[in-house]
Write a protein that holds these residues in place. Structure first.
Motif, PDB file in Angstrom:
ATOM      1  N   PHE A  53      40.767 -14.264  53.625  1.00 17.24           N
ATOM      2  CA  PHE A  53      39.598 -15.133  53.443  1.00 17.24           C
ATOM      3  C   PHE A  53      39.995 -16.597  53.624  1.00 17.24           C
ATOM      4  N   ASN A  54      41.144 -16.991  53.080  1.00 13.20           N
ATOM      5  CA  ASN A  54      41.589 -18.386  53.182  1.00 13.20           C
ATOM      6  C   ASN A  54      41.888 -18.769  54.625  1.00 13.20           C
ATOM      7  N   ILE A  55      42.323 -17.799  55.435  1.00 14.19           N
ATOM      8  CA  ILE A  55      42.550 -18.080  56.855  1.00 14.19           C
ATOM      9  C   ILE A  55      41.213 -18.340  57.548  1.00 14.19           C
ATOM     10  N   PHE A  56      40.201 -17.548  57.202  1.00 19.46           N
ATOM     11  CA  PHE A  56      38.882 -17.686  57.816  1.00 19.46           C
ATOM     12  C   PHE A  56      38.124 -18.889  57.271  1.00 19.46           C
ATOM     13  N   LYS A  57      38.272 -19.170  55.967  1.00 20.35           N
ATOM     14  CA  LYS A  57      37.590 -20.288  55.305  1.00 20.35           C
ATOM     15  C   LYS A  57      38.628 -21.125  54.564  1.00 20.35           C
ATOM     16  N   PRO A  58      39.388 -21.952  55.274  1.00 18.90           N
ATOM     17  CA  PRO A  58      40.481 -22.699  54.611  1.00 18.90           C
ATOM     18  C   PRO A  58      39.987 -23.703  53.572  1.00 18.90           C
ATOM     19  N   ASP A  59      38.739 -24.142  53.674  1.00 17.99           N
ATOM     20  CA  ASP A  59      38.213 -25.108  52.714  1.00 17.99           C
ATOM     21  C   ASP A  59      37.591 -24.458  51.488  1.00 17.99           C
ATOM     22  N   LYS A  60      37.619 -23.138  51.413  1.00 19.28           N
ATOM     23  CA  LYS A  60      37.047 -22.406  50.284  1.00 19.28           C
ATOM     24  C   LYS A  60      38.132 -21.637  49.550  1.00 19.28           C
ATOM     25  N   LYS A  61      37.817 -21.294  48.310  1.00 18.21           N
ATOM     26  CA  LYS A  61      38.751 -20.511  47.498  1.00 18.21           C
ATOM     27  C   LYS A  61      37.990 -19.443  46.737  1.00 18.21           C
ATOM     28  N   LEU A  62      38.502 -18.222  46.782  1.00 15.14           N
ATOM     29  CA  LEU A  62      37.861 -17.110  46.070  1.00 15.14           C
ATOM     30  C   LEU A  62      38.282 -17.099  44.608  1.00 15.14           C
ATOM     31  N   ARG A  63      37.295 -16.951  43.730  1.00 15.05           N
ATOM     32  CA  ARG A  63      37.585 -16.687  42.313  1.00 15.05           C
ATOM     33  C   ARG A  63      36.978 -15.337  41.981  1.00 15.05           C
ATOM     34  N   TRP A  64      37.811 -14.371  41.705  1.00 14.20           N
ATOM     35  CA  TRP A  64      37.360 -12.992  41.521  1.00 14.20           C
ATOM     36  C   TRP A  64      36.694 -12.812  40.163  1.00 14.20           C
ATOM     37  N   LEU A  65      35.654 -12.013  40.162  1.00 19.60           N
ATOM     38  CA  LEU A  65      34.985 -11.605  38.918  1.00 19.60           C
ATOM     39  C   LEU A  65      35.149 -10.095  38.800  1.00 19.60           C
ATOM     40  N   PRO A  66      36.324  -9.668  38.366  1.00 24.12           N
ATOM     41  CA  PRO A  66      36.649  -8.232  38.431  1.00 24.12           C
ATOM     42  C   PRO A  66      35.846  -7.356  37.479  1.00 24.12           C
ATOM     43  N   HIS A  67      35.146  -7.946  36.528  1.00 25.35           N
ATOM     44  CA  HIS A  67      34.379  -7.113  35.595  1.00 25.35           C
ATOM     45  C   HIS A  67      33.034  -6.685  36.188  1.00 25.35           C
ATOM     46  N   LEU A  68      32.688  -7.203  37.381  1.00 28.29           N
ATOM     47  CA  LEU A  68      31.439  -6.823  38.038  1.00 28.29           C
ATOM     48  C   LEU A  68      31.718  -5.842  39.172  1.00 28.29           C
ATOM     49  N   GLY A  69      30.707  -5.091  39.526  1.00 32.61           N
ATOM     50  CA  GLY A  69      30.827  -4.201  40.667  1.00 32.61           C
ATOM     51  C   GLY A  69      31.104  -2.765  40.277  1.00 32.61           C
ATOM     52  N   LYS A  70      31.443  -1.968  41.287  1.00 37.66           N
ATOM     53  CA  LYS A  70      31.752  -0.547  41.118  1.00 37.66           C
ATOM     54  C   LYS A  70      33.035  -0.229  41.871  1.00 37.66           C
ATOM     55  N   VAL A  71      33.747   0.759  41.388  1.00 41.22           N
ATOM     56  CA  VAL A  71      34.987   1.193  42.033  1.00 41.22           C
ATOM     57  C   VAL A  71      34.875   2.693  42.311  1.00 41.22           C
ATOM     58  N   HIS A  72      35.106   3.061  43.582  1.00 41.57           N
ATOM     59  CA  HIS A  72      35.135   4.483  43.941  1.00 41.57           C
ATOM     60  C   HIS A  72      36.592   4.952  43.899  1.00 41.57           C
ATOM     61  N   LEU A  73      36.861   5.928  43.053  1.00 43.95           N
ATOM     62  CA  LEU A  73      38.233   6.409  42.840  1.00 43.95           C
ATOM     63  C   LEU A  73      38.367   7.850  43.285  1.00 43.95           C
ATOM     64  N   GLU A  74      39.574   8.174  43.750  1.00 42.57           N
ATOM     65  CA  GLU A  74      39.960   9.562  44.013  1.00 42.57           C
ATOM     66  C   GLU A  74      41.263   9.812  43.270  1.00 42.57           C
ATOM     67  N   LEU A  75      41.191  10.551  42.181  1.00 44.45           N
ATOM     68  CA  LEU A  75      42.357  10.816  41.325  1.00 44.45           C
ATOM     69  C   LEU A  75      42.997  12.128  41.753  1.00 44.45           C
ATOM     70  N   GLN A  76      44.267  12.044  42.170  1.00 45.03           N
ATOM     71  CA  GLN A  76      45.015  13.236  42.587  1.00 45.03           C
ATOM     72  C   GLN A  76      45.924  13.666  41.444  1.00 45.03           C
ATOM     73  N   LEU A  77      45.516  14.722  40.755  1.00 39.47           N
ATOM     74  CA  LEU A  77      46.278  15.279  39.630  1.00 39.47           C
ATOM     75  C   LEU A  77      47.004  16.535  40.093  1.00 39.47           C
ATOM     76  N   ASP A  78      47.790  17.121  39.202  1.00 37.31           N
ATOM     77  CA  ASP A  78      48.616  18.268  39.594  1.00 37.31           C
ATOM     78  C   ASP A  78      47.776  19.453  40.052  1.00 37.31           C
ATOM     79  N   ASP A  79      46.654  19.697  39.387  1.00 37.72           N
ATOM     80  CA  ASP A  79      45.883  20.908  39.695  1.00 37.72           C
ATOM     81  C   ASP A  79      44.491  20.633  40.237  1.00 37.72           C
ATOM     82  N   ARG A  80      44.143  19.352  40.481  1.00 36.68           N
ATOM     83  CA  ARG A  80      42.784  19.061  40.920  1.00 36.68           C
ATOM     84  C   ARG A  80      42.692  17.644  41.480  1.00 36.68           C
ATOM     85  N   VAL A  81      41.632  17.394  42.209  1.00 34.27           N
ATOM     86  CA  VAL A  81      41.312  16.066  42.730  1.00 34.27           C
ATOM     87  C   VAL A  81      39.933  15.688  42.194  1.00 34.27           C
ATOM     88  N   VAL A  82      39.840  14.529  41.552  1.00 37.65           N
ATOM     89  CA  VAL A  82      38.598  14.086  40.921  1.00 37.65           C
ATOM     90  C   VAL A  82      38.127  12.803  41.600  1.00 37.65           C
TER      91      VAL A  82
END
Length: 607
Positions: A415-444
């Motif tokens: 992002f900084n390469i594309f917008k050198p005059d801007k800076k990202l400040r992350w808000l990690p508590h917002l949004g959704k995360v899609h996860l794939e958990l690979q366990l010994d006997d199953r994938v969730v």
């Protein structure tokens, strides 16, 4: 003769439902009235005869009209009066004229025209009193039913028309106002009533009272307590705004779809040179102003002194809706854009410029993300917004661990390469995360909020964690929020709570056990659909705290002060632009916290 006996005899002469109005008068004339006249009792007991007629009218009105609101009943009642009561009235009140009549198929006025002049005068007087009593009885009934009539609107148009006609004959306007105000206070304006329900009833009240009283005097008197109560409710603005943007799924819309969209109407200043000007109604109070009929939205917005509160709440609601849009719901941005275009007609383009920036940010965010993905493919797809144009988001100290942090850093570099005059400040508590958990006997696979994703990421480092260790690993979060996030994985069978506050990763699934501990564990609440964001009231409360030092200094140096004096002095503080109502709300909050004492309109420090 005792008064009860003549009354009973008079009642026996009343017409029944099977009464045949076409039978000749002489056949119906009862020996009762002849006996009364012979004994000279008619003049003596005239009030009893009248009371019998009144009671019969009252009973008929109640039997026919009570609970029947769909069609007007007044004309039917007048037809009944002409067919039934007039012929009965002829016997005691126009006895000398009855011999001239042979049949009664004619209407009341034509019938009277055929009677001798002196009897006609007598019968007109009695008939007018009976007609007035019929109007008063119907008016009293509709007044008693008015709250339920409003609930049933528009299916109760007939009852409203009856009430309008009766009020022109009977002076019951003040009784209608008092009855409706008491019913509203008892059945509507209490903490148990939902704000959306109160708003819906208020809108129905506006429409109904405009039918009954077009000048708006009754509405002005009835609406004042409702408006004051709604002004005190913290979610009133949000409920109105949600309904405006089509986000209210809790009931009927406040806005009639057939009603044309028009700009908000302001209160008109009386122009006495207007040739169509009319004086105020005689029962209008000193604060009443005759205004042109405004649309419902203008009336709702006028609950508050300024439309700015609605615009700010609209910005908050739009921000929440935009940030909740997922990748497969990109068409919702265009839907929100159409909503804003419609609202521009009501609030004006200048008021919604911030909303335009927010919508532009959503389009630019897609373009920026597409550029970054073209240079280096990433599973991260952030929504990039302008800090200074979006409402304040609720802060959070979450730090995403492990691979999440690396993905954020890689994206920031591109992002900084594309917008050198801007800076990202992350808000990690917002949004959704899609996860794939690979366990010994199953994938969730799971779509979870960031906090839950952060916790499960930590379990890739080791299989057993305490709650305190997990909280430390993601920064600083509320303990109850952390437990709820962990219980989500427990319910999915990914984690297990071995001892209180200690959780273990289940690489191999275990059979679900039913025991006291599992039964007592509360179900983790579902993730909120809208991102956490400060409401307008929260933002104002935060801003008012800045001025507390000014208020504290005033009360320390000058002692007890009235609210208007505090408001006047605060206007000298830099950037102060609050209304006296907002200041009053802040002082009440300070009073609840024990900072000040308010008594007899004076405020002083709680020393």
């Amino acid at each position: 003769m005792h008064g009860l006996l003549p009354k009973t005899l008079c009642k026996s002469s009343l017409p029944s439902d099977e009464y045949d109005a076409t039978v000749p008068c002489e056949a119906r004339e009862s020996r009762l009235w002849a006996a009364f006249e012979t004994l000279g009792l008619l003049d003596r007991y005239e009030y009893i005869v009248a009371s019998v007629g009144y009671e019969h009218i009252e009973q008929h009105v109640l039997d026919v009209c009570e609970g029947s609101w769909s069609k007007p009943m007044l004309e039917d009642l007048r037809s009944w009066m002409s067919d039934k009561m007039v012929s009965w009235m002829l016997l005691p009140y126009a006895r000398g004229a009855t011999s001239r009549m042979s049949r009664f198929p004619t209407p009341f006025q034509a019938l009277i025209g055929m009677i001798a002049e002196h009897a006609r005068t007598m019968l007109l007087g009695v008939g007018a009193r009976f007609d007035f009593h019929m109007n008063k009885t119907l008016c009293d009934l509709r007044t008693k039913e008015i709250f339920d009539i409003i609930i049933d609107f528009p299916d109760s148009m007939g009852a409203l028309q009856d009430l309008k006609d009766c009020l022109q004959r009977v002076d019951q306007r003040s009784a209608l106002v008092q009855t409706l105000r008491k019913a509203n206070q008892k059945r509507l304006l209490h903490p148990g009533a939902d704000t959306k329900l109160i708003l819906s009833q208020y809108v129905a009240t506006i429409k109904c009272l405009r039918i009954i009283d077009p000048p708006g005097v009754l509405l002005f008197k009835v609406a004042d307590p409702i408006r004051r109560y709604l002004r005190e409710r913290p979610d009133t603005i949000r409920s109105i705004v949600a309904n405006l943007v089509g986000d209210d799924d809790g009931g009927d819309s406040l806005v009639d779809e057939n009603e044309p969209i028009q700009p908000l109407q302001q209160a008109d200043v009386e122009e006495y040179s207007d040739p169509n000007w009319e004086p105020e109604p005689v029962d209008a109070g000193p604060d009443f102003r005759t205004n042109k009929p405004s649309d419902v939205i203008s009336t709702l917005v006028s609950i508050y002194d300024s439309k700015d509160l609605f615009v700010k709440e609209l910005q908050v609601l739009l921000a929440q809706r935009l940030l909740a849009i997922t990748d497969d719901e990109s068409d919702r941005v265009e839907r929100e854009r159409r909503n804003i275009e419609i609202l521009k007609i009501r609030f004006g383009e200048a008021a919604l410029q911030v909303c335009e920036v927010m919508l532009k940010d959503m389009t630019d965010s897609k373009r920026i993300d597409g550029h970054v993905q073209s240079r280096q493919a990433s599973t991260v797809h952030p929504t990039i917004i302008s800090k200074h144009f979006w409402p304040a988001l609720e802060p959070s100290d979450i730090v995403m661990p492990g691979q999440f942090q690396k993905l954020q850093e890689q994206y920031s570099q591109e992002f900084n390469i594309f917008k050198p005059d801007k800076k990202l400040r992350w808000l990690p508590h917002l949004g959704k995360v899609h996860l794939e958990l690979q366990l010994d006997d199953r994938v969730v696979e799971a779509d979870v909020p960031p906090l839950e994703a952060a916790f499960i990421e930590l379990f890739s480092e080791k299989t057993v964690w305490t709650v305190d260790e997990l909280i430390k690993g993601v920064g600083s979060v509320d303990r109850s929020a952390a437990l709820n996030a962990l219980l989500t994985w427990v319910d999915r069978g990914i984690l297990k709570e071995d001892t209180e506050g200690t959780f273990r990763l289940l690489e191999v699934a275990e059979e679900p056990s039913v025991g006291p501990s599992s039964l007592a564990r509360p179900t983790a609440p579902s993730a909120p659909e809208l991102p956490p964001m400060q409401s307008v009231q929260q933002q104002q409360a935060e801003q008012m705290k800045v001025y507390w030092k000014f208020i504290e200094g005033m009360l320390t140096n000058l002692g007890a002060l009235p609210l208007d004096r505090i408001q006047t002095m605060l206007k000298y503080a830099p950037g102060y632009d609050r209304s006296i109502e907002q200041l009053a709300a802040f002082m009440e909050a300070a009073k609840r916290e024990g900072l000040v004492i308010g008594r007899d309109g004076q405020w002083r420090l709680n020393s």
